[in-house]
Design a protein around this motif. Structure first.
Motif, PDB file in Angstrom:
ATOM      1  N   THR A 132      39.970  41.307  42.144  1.00 13.29           N
ATOM      2  CA  THR A 132      41.252  41.949  42.409  1.00 13.29           C
ATOM      3  C   THR A 132      42.211  41.659  41.257  1.00 13.29           C
ATOM      4  N   THR A 133      43.221  42.470  41.154  1.00 10.61           N
ATOM      5  CA  THR A 133      44.230  42.294  40.121  1.00 10.61           C
ATOM      6  C   THR A 133      45.089  41.075  40.453  1.00 10.61           C
ATOM      7  N   ALA A 134      45.282  40.228  39.455  1.00  9.69           N
ATOM      8  CA  ALA A 134      46.127  39.051  39.652  1.00  9.69           C
ATOM      9  C   ALA A 134      47.571  39.488  39.845  1.00  9.69           C
ATOM     10  N   LYS A 135      48.265  38.808  40.741  1.00 12.74           N
ATOM     11  CA  LYS A 135      49.650  39.168  41.047  1.00 12.74           C
ATOM     12  C   LYS A 135      50.503  37.913  40.946  1.00 12.74           C
ATOM     13  N   LEU A 136      51.575  38.010  40.195  1.00  9.91           N
ATOM     14  CA  LEU A 136      52.488  36.894  40.031  1.00  9.91           C
ATOM     15  C   LEU A 136      53.506  36.889  41.155  1.00  9.91           C
ATOM     16  N   VAL A 137      53.670  35.748  41.791  1.00 16.79           N
ATOM     17  CA  VAL A 137      54.645  35.612  42.863  1.00 16.79           C
ATOM     18  C   VAL A 137      55.693  34.603  42.404  1.00 16.79           C
TER      19      VAL A 137
END
Length: 168
Positions: free
Chosen positions: A99-104
């Motif tokens: 999956t695409t990495a997502k910055l939180v």
């Protein structure tokens, strides 16, 4: 709704003729509003029918996907060899994908302050330069002297606003 639109006047010569034309525009706008409302109702009914028919299919797909996921997870080692991430079946393919990495970021302001304070982390700050269009429009005489800048519009625009009566 079988109203007919009166033949248009070729040229308005009097204020009474202008009033009649504005009235025709108002009547046509009311008819358009009714047509739009009828369209909105039809679209809402079609959406409801679609959602009603689609709900059990979505539920079945989700349940079957979970069944496959359980089988895949339990048999992953035998299904995938080497760097393979999917397995071809006679009816399709199943597998895993990254999956695409997502910055939180919990608090952007705090993070920005932290990045600004640490010289090594400043590279994670983006500075954006852009043309201030509002400032150029605020000073049009200066703006038009700048090569590549022109100002369009700003002229008087004709409008017609018929009196409207609420349909309620």
């Amino acid at each position: 709704m079988g109203e007919t639109v009166a033949a248009p006047v070729r040229r308005v010569r009097t204020q009474d003729q202008a009033a009649a034309v504005v009235g025709r525009i108002g009547a046509a706008q009311v008819q358009l509003s009714r047509l739009k409302a009828s369209l909105d109702v039809a679209v809402a009914q079609a959406n409801l029918a679609y959602e009603t028919a689609a709900a059990p299919l979505r539920t079945a797909i989700a349940a079957d996907t979970e069944l496959l996921r359980g089988y895949f997870d339990a048999n992953r080692a035998s299904l995938l060899s080497g760097t393979k991430k999917s397995v071809a079946l006679s009816t399709g393919t199943m597998g895993v994908k990254k999956t695409t990495a997502k910055l939180v970021v919990a608090d952007a302001d705090t993070l920005l302050t932290l990045l600004e304070e640490d010289r090594k982390l400043r590279r994670f700050i983006r500075t954006k330069s852009e043309v201030d269009r509002a400032a150029l429009l605020a000073e049009p005489k200066v703006a038009v002297t700048i090569p590549g800048v022109s100002i369009e519009g700003g002229d008087d625009a004709f409008f017609v606003k018929p009196l409207t009566v609420s349909a309620a």
